[in-house]
Write a protein that holds these residues in place. Structure first.
Motif, PDB file in Angstrom:
ATOM      1  N   ARG A  86       6.721  54.874  66.613  1.00  0.00           N
ATOM      2  CA  ARG A  86       7.769  53.876  66.380  1.00  0.00           C
ATOM      3  C   ARG A  86       7.229  52.691  65.587  1.00  0.00           C
ATOM      4  O   ARG A  86       7.899  52.172  64.696  1.00  0.00           O
ATOM      5  CB  ARG A  86       8.354  53.395  67.714  1.00  0.00           C
ATOM      6  N   THR A  87       6.000  52.283  65.905  1.00  0.00           N
ATOM      7  CA  THR A  87       5.393  51.162  65.184  1.00  0.00           C
ATOM      8  C   THR A  87       5.180  51.524  63.722  1.00  0.00           C
ATOM      9  O   THR A  87       5.503  50.732  62.830  1.00  0.00           O
ATOM     10  CB  THR A  87       4.043  50.781  65.833  1.00  0.00           C
ATOM     11  N   VAL A  89       6.704  53.779  61.887  1.00  0.00           N
ATOM     12  CA  VAL A  89       7.958  53.986  61.176  1.00  0.00           C
ATOM     13  C   VAL A  89       8.680  52.669  60.931  1.00  0.00           C
ATOM     14  O   VAL A  89       9.387  52.512  59.930  1.00  0.00           O
ATOM     15  CB  VAL A  89       8.857  54.979  61.964  1.00  0.00           C
ATOM     16  N   SER A  90       8.470  51.699  61.796  1.00  0.00           N
ATOM     17  CA  SER A  90       9.183  50.426  61.643  1.00  0.00           C
ATOM     18  C   SER A  90       8.522  49.475  60.648  1.00  0.00           C
ATOM     19  O   SER A  90       9.079  48.429  60.331  1.00  0.00           O
ATOM     20  CB  SER A  90       9.313  49.734  63.008  1.00  0.00           C
ATOM     21  N   GLU A  91       7.344  49.821  60.151  1.00  0.00           N
ATOM     22  CA  GLU A  91       6.681  48.963  59.175  1.00  0.00           C
ATOM     23  C   GLU A  91       7.426  48.981  57.851  1.00  0.00           C
ATOM     24  O   GLU A  91       8.192  49.897  57.567  1.00  0.00           O
ATOM     25  CB  GLU A  91       5.231  49.411  58.980  1.00  0.00           C
ATOM     26  N   GLU A  92       7.156  47.967  57.067  1.00  0.00           N
ATOM     27  CA  GLU A  92       7.856  47.831  55.785  1.00  0.00           C
ATOM     28  C   GLU A  92       7.521  48.988  54.842  1.00  0.00           C
ATOM     29  O   GLU A  92       8.398  49.557  54.208  1.00  0.00           O
ATOM     30  CB  GLU A  92       7.489  46.485  55.142  1.00  0.00           C
ATOM     31  N   VAL A  94       5.937  52.689  55.002  1.00  0.00           N
ATOM     32  CA  VAL A  94       5.603  53.703  55.991  1.00  0.00           C
ATOM     33  C   VAL A  94       4.482  54.587  55.459  1.00  0.00           C
ATOM     34  O   VAL A  94       4.567  55.136  54.361  1.00  0.00           O
ATOM     35  CB  VAL A  94       6.851  54.560  56.327  1.00  0.00           C
TER      36      VAL A  94
END
Length: 177
Positions: A86-87, A89-92, A94
């Protein structure tokens, strides 16, 4: 004087209606009753009871304890991997290689967990008599059937195929409007 009497009578009627409404709730909504989720359903509990002997209970307890000790670190690792995914994938931007690596680790871990679960299930079956195994299988089938029931107009029909073969899509209907 007359207004106080009317107010008191109104409050009594209101309290009676509220109390009646609370007791009339179905068991699923937290009310009292003898339905499948309420008190007084001894028939279902007796039907699924395996009637284990003391030796069987001790063996089951040791198996469950051993299985818990084996599975707990694996579940924790799986939760860590999911959080890491999740971390990432949530980055600006990927990092797809890192995400794919995490997914591969999750898959390997899930395979390991499923094999351990199967071994545990087979060990449990070795402890039980034929009649107890039959009851256990009936219980598992009952809960599997309960889980497969859907909501809406197509309850309990399983996977629906739509016009283009999508899973759980609405059946093809002509546009009448």
């Amino acid at each position: 004087m007359k207004t106080n009497w009317i107010k008191t009578a109104g409050l009594i009627i209101l309290a009676t209606l509220l109390a009646t409404g609370l007791n009339a709730q179905s068991p699923r909504q937290g009310g009292r009753g003898s339905g499948p989720y309420g008190q007084g359903n001894e028939r279902m509990a007796g039907y699924y009871a395996l009637d284990l002997t003391e030796d069987q209970q001790e063996a089951m307890l040791s198996l469950r304890t051993e299985n818990y000790k084996t599975m707990k670190p694996l579940r924790n690792k799986m939760n860590e991997l999911k959080a890491r995914e999740r971390t990432l994938v949530s980055e600006e931007t990927v990092d797809m290689k890192a995400v794919h690596k995490i997914i591969d680790e999750q898959t390997e871990l899930m395979n390991k967990m499923r094999k351990i679960q199967l071994d545990h299930r087979l060990e449990v079956r070795e402890i039980l008599s034929d009649e107890q195994i039959m009851k256990l299988d009936q219980r598992r089938n009952f809960s599997k059937n309960r889980r497969n029931k859907g909501n809406g107009p197509f309850q309990g029909q399983g996977v629906q195929r739509g016009q283009r073969g999508q899973r759980n899509a609405r059946p093809y209907c002509r546009n009448l409007g």
